[in-house]
Design an enzyme around this catalytic site. Structure first.
Site, mmCIF file in Angstrom:
data_model
loop_
_atom_site.group_PDB
_atom_site.id
_atom_site.type_symbol
_atom_site.label_atom_id
_atom_site.label_comp_id
_atom_site.label_asym_id
_atom_site.label_seq_id
_atom_site.Cartn_x
_atom_site.Cartn_y
_atom_site.Cartn_z
ATOM 1 N N HIS A 196 2.993 3.383 13.094
ATOM 2 C CA HIS A 196 1.965 4.437 13.113
ATOM 3 C C HIS A 196 2.387 5.615 13.993
ATOM 4 O O HIS A 196 1.572 6.182 14.729
ATOM 5 C CB HIS A 196 0.596 3.880 13.546
ATOM 6 C CG HIS A 196 -0.060 3.090 12.459
ATOM 7 N ND1 HIS A 196 -1.423 2.868 12.401
ATOM 8 C CD2 HIS A 196 0.450 2.495 11.368
ATOM 9 C CE1 HIS A 196 -1.697 2.147 11.318
ATOM 10 N NE2 HIS A 196 -0.568 1.901 10.685
ATOM 11 N N GLU A 225 -5.301 1.658 2.365
ATOM 12 C CA GLU A 225 -5.169 0.476 3.226
ATOM 13 C C GLU A 225 -5.418 0.849 4.677
ATOM 14 O O GLU A 225 -6.052 0.108 5.424
ATOM 15 C CB GLU A 225 -3.762 -0.128 3.061
ATOM 16 C CG GLU A 225 -3.590 -1.486 3.722
ATOM 17 C CD GLU A 225 -3.088 -1.444 5.163
ATOM 18 O OE1 GLU A 225 -3.006 -2.501 5.792
ATOM 19 O OE2 GLU A 225 -2.784 -0.339 5.679
ATOM 20 N N GLU A 226 -4.890 2.015 5.069
ATOM 21 C CA GLU A 226 -4.923 2.397 6.482
ATOM 22 C C GLU A 226 -6.330 2.696 7.003
ATOM 23 O O GLU A 226 -6.534 2.818 8.201
ATOM 24 C CB GLU A 226 -4.008 3.605 6.722
ATOM 25 C CG GLU A 226 -2.531 3.341 6.445
ATOM 26 C CD GLU A 226 -1.874 2.398 7.451
ATOM 27 O OE1 GLU A 226 -2.569 1.906 8.354
ATOM 28 O OE2 GLU A 226 -0.670 2.163 7.316
ATOM 29 N N ASP A 268 5.666 2.143 7.103
ATOM 30 C CA ASP A 268 4.395 1.459 6.849
ATOM 31 C C ASP A 268 3.618 2.253 5.790
ATOM 32 O O ASP A 268 3.005 3.250 6.112
ATOM 33 C CB ASP A 268 3.611 1.358 8.150
ATOM 34 C CG ASP A 268 2.266 0.685 7.983
ATOM 35 O OD1 ASP A 268 2.006 0.138 6.913
ATOM 36 O OD2 ASP A 268 1.474 0.741 8.940
ATOM 37 N N ASP A 324 4.148 -5.846 3.726
ATOM 38 C CA ASP A 324 3.728 -4.714 4.552
ATOM 39 C C ASP A 324 4.577 -4.665 5.813
ATOM 40 O O ASP A 324 5.158 -5.665 6.232
ATOM 41 C CB ASP A 324 2.241 -4.839 4.918
ATOM 42 C CG ASP A 324 1.615 -3.488 5.265
ATOM 43 O OD1 ASP A 324 2.349 -2.502 5.446
ATOM 44 O OD2 ASP A 324 0.366 -3.423 5.359
ATOM 45 N N HIS A 342 0.828 -1.219 0.000
ATOM 46 C CA HIS A 342 0.000 0.000 0.000
ATOM 47 C C HIS A 342 0.856 1.261 0.000
ATOM 48 O O HIS A 342 1.896 1.314 0.650
ATOM 49 C CB HIS A 342 -1.031 -0.015 1.127
ATOM 50 C CG HIS A 342 -0.513 0.092 2.521
ATOM 51 N ND1 HIS A 342 -0.318 1.308 3.146
ATOM 52 C CD2 HIS A 342 -0.180 -0.842 3.432
ATOM 53 C CE1 HIS A 342 0.096 1.100 4.386
ATOM 54 N NE2 HIS A 342 0.202 -0.192 4.590
HETATM 55 ZN ZN LIG Z 1 0.736 -1.087 6.434
#
Ligand SMILES: [Zn+2]
Length: 346
Positions: free
Chosen positions: A314, A203-204, A173, A226, A62
């Site tokens: 994140h 994706e998130e 990420d 990922d 992603h």
């Molecule tokens: Zn990810």
């Protein structure tokens, strides 16, 4: 590892749904290492590298990152925002950010009351996301001509190499996964399958791009790369680490979104062992990624999942190991070159 390429990819701004800068840069890069590139109605990139047409192998990483969206402009110029993707408000305090306005990017900081001004009740708990705001240094009379409701906001971080083979950046990420596929597409030599490299959007916020892109490609087989949350931290007992930085690419067996086809796990393990690629295994009941959406498309798709162990995932200080990223490139190349030799039927 091509650190300059990684830096270029990781530092591009692209929160979910606003991936345009990433998409434009990737389309340019893909022209040199794939035969065809197209963008679907959701904004996913689908780049095709033709083999002998034996199977359709989809690669999925992603391109979006977590971030914020401006939701309100205060009369005095401060900005309120909503999170896009899973964000822990504690990691937003005192961050530098970039607001991507129609007039161009502007700088801001996420401010909070200094410790000197907190009362006892305020000091005892971390602020929630609703109590945070962005200070752009512009006042109420200036800001409305520059910032609009809905402008995307990214964390402002550059990429730093540190420690023993570590790399620190925003958006590891999943720009690490994007980097892995770009490198693999450049390196891959003999392969019988046709490669459909998908750089997915959104994706998130719920694997949304992977749903439509997989439906459009209709692959026989897929490999997802990922970032994954590594828990190899102080005070965590080793049995809860789930994967460790520097111990190689993590061949995922199960996470919160998917149970991986055992034949693919076995094949990835064999390829890694045969080719001396540093690897480890990941088993977790938590977390999800595009693999979950890919494998449930149409009548089902056999999917493999390679994970890049990432600390502080994140947040603005995501940290991964160059050893693991390099291993992911090597195992991806090996999988592409051998994917047609194996049977993944149950
Ligand atoms: Zn990810």
């Amino acid at each position: 590892m091509d650190i300059e390429l990684f830096r270029k990819i990781a530092e591009l701004p692209g929160i979910s749904g606003r991936e345009e800068a990433v998409r434009a840069a990737l389309l340019k890069m893909l022209k040199t290492c794939t035969d065809e590139q197209r963008v679907d109605a959701m904004g996913n990139i689908i780049a095709v590298k033709k083999g002998k047409g034996v199977r359709k192998l989809m690669l999925a990483a992603h391109m979006d990152e977590i971030g914020l969206l401006v939701s309100h402009i205060e009369n005095n110029g401060f900005l309120r925002f909503v999170p896009v993707g899973g964000i822990d408000a504690r990691t937003l305090m005192s961050q530098r950010v970039v607001i991507h306005t129609s007039k161009g990017p502007i700088f801001g900081v996420i401010g909070t009351k200094p410790v000197h001004l907190l009362d006892a009740a305020e000091a005892s708990k971390a602020p929630g996301i609703k109590s945070l705001f962005i200070d752009t240094g512009l006042d109420g009379s200036e800001i409305n001509s520059i910032v609009s409701i809905g402008d995307p906001v990214t964390l402002d971080r550059t990429t730093v190499e540190f420690g023993s083979q570590m790399i620190n950046s925003k958006a590891i990420d999943d720009r690490a996964g994007v980097y892995v596929f770009i490198e693999a597409l450049k390196k891959v030599k003999k392969f019988d399958c046709d490669i459909y490299a998908v750089f997915s959007v959104q994706e998130e916020v719920g694997l949304r791009g992977a749903v439509t892109s997989t439906f459009g490609v209709d692959p026989d087989l897929a490999l997802v790369v990922d970032a994954t949350a590594a828990n190899d931290l102080p005070a965590t007992p080793p049995q809860e680490f789930n994967c460790r930085l520097g111990q190689g690419v993590a061949i995922t067996i199960m996470d919160g979104g998917s149970i991986i086809n055992p034949q693919i796990v076995k094949t990835l393990k064999k390829l890694a062992s045969d080719k001396n690629i540093k690897h480890q295994f990941k088993v977790s009941a938590r977390g999800s990624n595009d693999a979950a959406a890919v494998q449930k498309t149409k009548s089902g798709v056999p999917v493999g999942l390679l994970s890049i162990p990432t600390r502080y995932i994140h947040s603005s200080i995501e940290t991964a190991s160059k050893i693991d990223i390099d291993a992911a490139v090597d195992l991806t190349v090996a999988f592409i070159e051998n994917a047609c030799k194996y049977n993944f039927d149950y």
